[in-house]
Design an enzyme around this catalytic site. Structure first.
Site, PDB file in Angstrom:
ATOM      1  N   HIS A 268      27.567 -17.006  12.584  1.00  6.80           N
ATOM      2  CA  HIS A 268      28.770 -16.573  11.848  1.00  6.80           C
ATOM      3  C   HIS A 268      28.482 -16.754  10.355  1.00  6.80           C
ATOM      4  CE1 HIS A 268      32.871 -15.639  11.079  1.00  6.80           C
ATOM      5  NE2 HIS A 268      33.468 -16.746  11.468  1.00  6.80           N
ATOM      6  N   HIS A 307      26.403  -7.077  14.260  1.00  7.25           N
ATOM      7  CA  HIS A 307      27.786  -7.536  14.116  1.00  7.25           C
ATOM      8  C   HIS A 307      28.537  -7.199  15.390  1.00  7.25           C
ATOM      9  CE1 HIS A 307      31.742  -8.263  12.419  1.00  7.25           C
ATOM     10  NE2 HIS A 307      31.117  -8.871  11.426  1.00  7.25           N
ATOM     11  N   ASP A 363      26.191 -10.830   5.264  1.00  9.49           N
ATOM     12  CA  ASP A 363      25.371 -11.987   4.910  1.00  9.49           C
ATOM     13  C   ASP A 363      23.947 -11.625   4.496  1.00  9.49           C
ATOM     14  OD1 ASP A 363      27.264 -14.025   5.303  1.00  9.49           O
ATOM     15  OD2 ASP A 363      27.048 -13.821   7.469  1.00  9.49           O
TER      16      ASP A 363
HETATM   17  N1  ACO Z   1      18.205  -9.539  15.659  1.00 12.01           N
HETATM   18  C1  ACO Z   1      17.605  -9.058  16.781  1.00 12.01           C
HETATM   19  N2  ACO Z   1      18.264  -8.626  17.861  1.00 12.01           N
HETATM   20  C2  ACO Z   1      19.610  -8.688  17.828  1.00 12.01           C
HETATM   21  C3  ACO Z   1      20.312  -9.171  16.705  1.00 12.01           C
HETATM   22  C4  ACO Z   1      19.564  -9.597  15.599  1.00 12.01           C
HETATM   23  N3  ACO Z   1      20.166 -10.059  14.491  1.00 12.01           N
HETATM   24  N4  ACO Z   1      21.623  -9.121  16.951  1.00 12.01           N
HETATM   25  C5  ACO Z   1      21.767  -8.623  18.185  1.00 12.01           C
HETATM   26  N5  ACO Z   1      20.543  -8.357  18.705  1.00 12.01           N
HETATM   27  C6  ACO Z   1      20.245  -7.736  20.004  1.00 12.01           C
HETATM   28  C7  ACO Z   1      20.534  -8.706  21.146  1.00 12.01           C
HETATM   29  O1  ACO Z   1      19.392  -9.455  21.454  1.00 12.01           O
HETATM   30  C8  ACO Z   1      20.916  -7.743  22.235  1.00 12.01           C
HETATM   31  O2  ACO Z   1      19.731  -7.138  22.719  1.00 12.01           O
HETATM   32  P1  ACO Z   1      19.580  -6.794  24.296  1.00 12.01           P
HETATM   33  O3  ACO Z   1      20.653  -5.764  24.578  1.00 12.01           O
HETATM   34  O4  ACO Z   1      18.210  -6.301  24.443  1.00 12.01           O
HETATM   35  O5  ACO Z   1      19.847  -8.094  25.011  1.00 12.01           O
HETATM   36  C9  ACO Z   1      21.697  -6.647  21.506  1.00 12.01           C
HETATM   37  O6  ACO Z   1      21.162  -6.655  20.168  1.00 12.01           O
HETATM   38  C10 ACO Z   1      23.195  -6.860  21.483  1.00 12.01           C
HETATM   39  O7  ACO Z   1      23.444  -8.118  20.858  1.00 12.01           O
HETATM   40  P2  ACO Z   1      24.582  -9.131  21.265  1.00 12.01           P
HETATM   41  O8  ACO Z   1      24.022 -10.505  21.122  1.00 12.01           O
HETATM   42  O9  ACO Z   1      25.172  -8.735  22.575  1.00 12.01           O
HETATM   43  O10 ACO Z   1      25.652  -8.845  20.138  1.00 12.01           O
HETATM   44  P3  ACO Z   1      26.894  -9.759  19.792  1.00 12.01           P
HETATM   45  O11 ACO Z   1      27.971  -8.832  19.406  1.00 12.01           O
HETATM   46  O12 ACO Z   1      27.165 -10.728  20.891  1.00 12.01           O
HETATM   47  O13 ACO Z   1      26.389 -10.617  18.545  1.00 12.01           O
HETATM   48  C11 ACO Z   1      25.927 -11.287  16.349  1.00 12.01           C
HETATM   49  C12 ACO Z   1      26.726 -10.333  17.243  1.00 12.01           C
HETATM   50  C13 ACO Z   1      26.180 -12.726  16.794  1.00 12.01           C
HETATM   51  C14 ACO Z   1      26.400 -11.125  14.902  1.00 12.01           C
HETATM   52  C15 ACO Z   1      24.427 -10.952  16.471  1.00 12.01           C
HETATM   53  O14 ACO Z   1      24.194  -9.619  16.060  1.00 12.01           O
HETATM   54  C16 ACO Z   1      23.568 -11.910  15.670  1.00 12.01           C
HETATM   55  O15 ACO Z   1      23.213 -12.975  16.164  1.00 12.01           O
HETATM   56  N6  ACO Z   1      23.190 -11.545  14.395  1.00 12.01           N
HETATM   57  C17 ACO Z   1      22.402 -12.436  13.565  1.00 12.01           C
HETATM   58  C18 ACO Z   1      23.293 -13.494  12.942  1.00 12.01           C
HETATM   59  C19 ACO Z   1      24.192 -12.943  11.870  1.00 12.01           C
HETATM   60  O16 ACO Z   1      23.748 -12.235  10.965  1.00 12.01           O
HETATM   61  N7  ACO Z   1      25.468 -13.313  11.932  1.00 12.01           N
HETATM   62  C20 ACO Z   1      26.459 -12.942  10.915  1.00 12.01           C
HETATM   63  C21 ACO Z   1      27.426 -11.955  11.464  1.00 12.01           C
HETATM   64  S1  ACO Z   1      28.565 -11.498  10.186  1.00 12.01           S
HETATM   65  C22 ACO Z   1      29.625 -12.825  10.085  1.00 12.01           C
HETATM   66  O17 ACO Z   1      29.908 -13.517  11.027  1.00 12.01           O
HETATM   67  C23 ACO Z   1      30.141 -13.154   8.807  1.00 12.01           C
END
Ligand code: ACO
Length: 429
Positions: A268, A307, A363
């Protein structure tokens, strides 16, 4: 019943149920009527990460993740970033309307007169180890404020809620600046009412020995924009935490400390810190392709990408990226900018990221600006928590007036043992 309803056939019993659809949703509680037998509790939904569950009716922030739209109280984020100030946007989020000149002056005056911290809170902050993570200090200090304002427990009194809102918005900036100063081992700068909110914050952060500190207009402008972009984002992890804790009628300082704790996590608000750590670890543009390959093999995440709701682009990220160049012209570019640009370029053209709809989020670039402002990485999430406190408070105030308000209490699917007899310790293997 008209066509705004859902017909459900329960194949266990053959019974058909009509569930009303209002605002594109069904009420989960309506499913309770669907029972397989007389003693059945009724149908529940299973949604552990609340992927498809609306938990609030809210008139504060509108977000369309597919179209990349974000509006506060109906105003597009792009217009607010271009024309508003953080104080004005805070007023908008709390009261629902843009203020006129007199209202804005009064509001800014009120907030400025709540920036001073009780010396007990100041001493508490000073008592943390110099190496304490600023978010740990922030969370601890905010929760302690509840002990200094016991009147904040009168959560049913609207006037009292507004007073606490002003206190919180005023004091989070001071707490945030103090977490930075103790981390650096520098003396604390007390708030100065002569400056506006952002100027005062910059002064509390950066003033050293100079008698008069003049905040640079370019940094004031940049921070206004960053704070506006971070001020609210509807029912995200931290805001939901604020509402969950607040639903128990806890004082708003306790709720806000919980919200800040949720923000701290790297998935987050902690992502801005994690982005910088990642860029530092990559170290050179030549190593970007190998890092991307590692991400695709599942060895790391590309922090600052992806996201839960934005599946096209994050409008905040686009505004920050444009603004970054203005700030860098003044501060000098972040040495990590080239690595970030390379990462973005490769990721935006790579099938792995395209197919998963992973784009830079708010971010990805904010940390680079903070770094160019010479801020240490571990303060970045505090820079997020300060403006987001406005959104947390606005959402809490809205919730407290909601006639649907009840203590949040989810259900579970029990997966443990059936009832069994207690055995005495001597009889256990
Ligand atoms: N890098 C690589 N792969 C990713 C990333 C990433 N940053 N984010 C998602 N994925 C992949 C997952 O591994 C998944 O792949 P799969 O289908 O092969 O298993 C797919 O994309 C879907 O991802 P989910 O985890 O289901 O997406 P979710 O909506 O649950 O997560 C989140 C969203 C937590 C923001 C995620 O994208 C993440 O961890 N990003 C990196 C951290 C980040 O930047 N957070 C800030 C968000 S903005 C905020 O809160 C202010």
């Amino acid at each position: 019943m008209g066509k705004d309803s859902l017909s459900i056939t329960d194949n266990r019993t053959g019974k058909v149920y009509e569930i009303p659809i209002v605002d594109g949703t069904i009420r989960a509680i309506d499913l309770r009527a669907i029972k397989a037998g007389k003693d059945d509790f009724g149908l529940l939904t299973y949604d552990p990460a609340l992927l498809n569950t609306a938990t609030a009716r809210s008139a504060i922030t509108y977000l369309d993740g597919d179209a990349g739209i974000l509006r506060y109280r109906g105003y597009p984020i792009e217009q607010l970033a271009a024309h508003s100030t953080f104080m004005e946007t805070a007023y908008l989020l709390i009261f629902g309307q843009l203020p006129n000149k007199i209202q804005l002056e009064q509001w800014a005056f009120d907030i400025n007169h709540h920036t001073l911290l009780h010396t007990n809170a100041q001493r508490l902050i000073e008592s943390f180890r110099h190496s304490a993570h600023p978010m740990s200090v922030f969370i601890g200090a905010i929760s302690a404020l509840g002990s200094l304002y016991p009147d904040s427990r009168h959560t049913h009194d609207p006037e009292n809620r507004l007073l606490q809102a002003k206190r919180i918005i005023g004091k989070v900036a001071t707490v945030g600046a103090f977490t930075y100063r103790i981390n650096q081992g520098w003396p604390l700068n007390l708030p100065d009412d002569e400056l506006d909110y952002i100027g005062n914050y910059l002064r509390m952060m950066f003033r050293m020995n100079e008698h008069h500190y003049y905040p640079d207009p370019i940094l004031v402008k940049a921070l206004n924009v960053l704070f506006i972009l971070h001020a609210d984002h509807e029912q995200n992890c931290s805001t939901s935490t604020m509402r969950v804790i607040g639903s128990s009628q806890a004082d708003p300082y306790s709720s806000l400390a919980g919200a800040a704790a949720a923000l701290y996590g790297p998935l987050h608000g902690g992502a801005n810190e994690a982005v910088l750590t990642m860029l530092e670890q990559i170290g050179a543009t030549g190593r970007v392709p190998a890092f991307i390959d590692g991400v695709k093999r599942g060895e790391a995440k590309l922090m600052g990408f992806g996201h839960r709701v934005y599946k096209n682009f994050d409008p905040r990220g686009q505004i920050i990226k444009k603004m970054a160049h203005e700030v860098f012209a003044f501060t000098g570019a972040s040495p990590l900018l080239d690595i970030a640009l390379k990462l973005e370029e490769i990721a935006l053209h790579d099938e792995y990221f395209i197919s998963r709809k992973l784009y830079p989020n708010v971010d990805f670039y904010s940390g680079l600006i903070y770094q160019a402002m010479k801020l240490p990485t571990n303060i970045f999430t505090v820079m997020f928590a300060i403006p987001r406190s406005v959104g947390w408070v606005a959402q809490w105030m809205e919730m407290m007036e909601d006639e649907d308000l009840k203590i949040v209490r989810p259900r579970q699917i029990y997966t443990g043992e059936e009832e069994r007899e207690y055995t005495m310790i001597e009889e256990r293997k």
